[in-house]
Design an enzyme around this catalytic site. Structure first.
Site, PDB file in Angstrom:
ATOM      1  N   SER A   1       0.848  -1.196   0.000  1.00 26.63           N
ATOM      2  CA  SER A   1       0.000   0.000   0.000  1.00 26.63           C
ATOM      3  C   SER A   1       0.875   1.235   0.000  1.00 26.63           C
ATOM      4  O   SER A   1       2.028   1.199   0.476  1.00 26.63           O
ATOM      5  CB  SER A   1      -0.875   0.027   1.251  1.00 26.63           C
ATOM      6  OG  SER A   1      -1.553   1.263   1.360  1.00 26.63           O
TER       7      SER A   1
ATOM      8  N   TYR B   1      -2.125  -0.767  10.533  1.00 27.00           N
ATOM      9  CA  TYR B   1      -2.233  -1.320   9.180  1.00 27.00           C
ATOM     10  C   TYR B   1      -1.020  -0.883   8.344  1.00 27.00           C
ATOM     11  O   TYR B   1      -0.391  -1.697   7.652  1.00 27.00           O
ATOM     12  CB  TYR B   1      -3.551  -0.826   8.555  1.00 27.00           C
ATOM     13  CG  TYR B   1      -3.705  -1.033   7.070  1.00 27.00           C
ATOM     14  CD1 TYR B   1      -4.236  -2.224   6.565  1.00 27.00           C
ATOM     15  CD2 TYR B   1      -3.362  -0.030   6.153  1.00 27.00           C
ATOM     16  CE1 TYR B   1      -4.410  -2.402   5.193  1.00 27.00           C
ATOM     17  CE2 TYR B   1      -3.534  -0.204   4.796  1.00 27.00           C
ATOM     18  CZ  TYR B   1      -4.059  -1.391   4.313  1.00 27.00           C
ATOM     19  OH  TYR B   1      -4.231  -1.566   2.965  1.00 27.00           O
TER      20      TYR B   1
END
Ligand code: NAD
Ligand code: MG
Length: 298
Positions: free
Chosen positions: A190, A203
């Site tokens: 990401s 995360y």
């Protein structure tokens, strides 16, 4: 329409822009209930035989980025196994039907990847049912947003690390035993690995871990002729977001502060997974491919 997606046009205006309606769903959520519906390539992805005869497993292949990769892989000629959570069966059924509509074999592998036995078995089961495994896309992910650091629970911290790192590690270990020379492992990292947001800092931590792990994996596996790369998406319109991945208010404006003024649609990242899976990507390993809507990764 397929023709329309590939027609030359200003990409900023190609897909829906915020504001979006509020649409909270319990995690993991269903893509089919989103408004507007994401474009995973159902009617718009055109294949050209780049993965003819390949056998691929995609975790989280029921929805979002994994579903877009599953549809693209099948259109490119691959047999595809998808793994997902049991609650996601309605989304998975749609993907299985789309793969079969291409005349390809589809294998459904429901279950919780935070369970080590299941995570390892999924890879072996995919290989057994497909008659081998050439491409492993480790894409399943868990993301829940919190107001601030002190609100992040140990329970969610654990769930996030188990899904995004432990399961990925177990699946990569199994895949490394099974893939032949020419095989490809693709992880989904990401932009959060590089530009972490406070609401999802635990995360973000896992996504940075995925980048490091994938680079080391690539170094080790090239000695077997296997490539490994990570894809680093920016904001994509997937059910991860309204099912708690963003604070509810943020879903309404999701992607609005990107340079495009809109989130990416899953079909817009599928070609990168196809490239990394295919022999066209023969000299590409240990890389991180950003598809971020212009934010870049560094
Ligand atoms: P998604 O919700 O459609 O896909 C995530 C999938 O992960 C789910 O469909 C589910 O099948 C799977 N999953 C989650 N927990 C699981 C578990 N315990 N066991 C088995 N499967 C489990 O959302 P998405 O956005 O397509 O997410 C795919 C990947 O992309 C994730 O790794 C996510 O972190 C990453 N990502 C997404 C974005 C974005 O903006 N959507 C941005 C960067 C990275
Ligand atoms: Mg899903």
């Amino acid at each position: 329409m397929a023709d329309d997606r590939l027609r030359m046009q200003d990409p900023r205006h190609q897909y829906p822009q915020p504001p979006f309606p509020a649409q909270p769903q319990p995690v993991p959520g269903l893509a089919r209930e989103m408004d507007p519906k994401p474009d995973h390539g159902e009617t718009s992805y055109q294949g050209s035989g780049k993965l003819r005869g390949r056998k691929a497993l995609i975790s989280g292949g029921d929805s979002g980025i994994g579903r877009a990769a599953a549809i693209a892989f099948a259109r490119e000629g691959a047999d595809v196994a998808i793994s997902y959570l049991l609650e996601e069966q309605p989304d998975a059924d749609e993907v299985i039907a789309l793969i079969e509509a291409e005349g390809r074999k589809a294998v459904a592998l429901p279950g919780d990847l935070t369970d080590e036995t299941h995570a390892r078995r999924v890879v072996q089961n995919a290989a057994d049912q497909l008659g081998g495994l050439d491409v492993l896309v480790i894409n399943a992910g868990h993301q829940q947003a919190f107001e601030s650091l002190d609100k992040i629970t140990t329970e969610d911290f654990d769930e996030t690390l188990k899904t995004n790192l432990y399961a990925l590690f177990w699946m990569a270990q199994e895949g490394a035993k099974l893939l032949p020379p020419g095989g490809s492992i693709i992880t989904t990292a990401s932009i959060q690995a590089y530009e972490p947001s406070t609401a999802i800092m635990h995360y973000a931590m896992t996504k940075a871990g995925i980048v490091a792990f994938t680079k080391a994996l690539a170094t080790e596996l090239i000695s077997k002729g296997i490539r490994a790369n990570a894809v680093a998406p920016g904001p994509f319109w997937t059910v991860l977001q309204p099912s708690g991945g963003q604070l509810p208010e943020k879903v309404k404006s999701f992607g609005g502060d990107s340079k495009f003024g809109r989130p990416g649609q899953p079909v817009e990242i599928a070609p990168v997974y196809v490239l990394l899976a295919s022999q066209e990507g023969s000299y590409i390993t240990g890389e991180v491919f950003g598809v971020t809507g212009g934010e870049g990764i560094a």
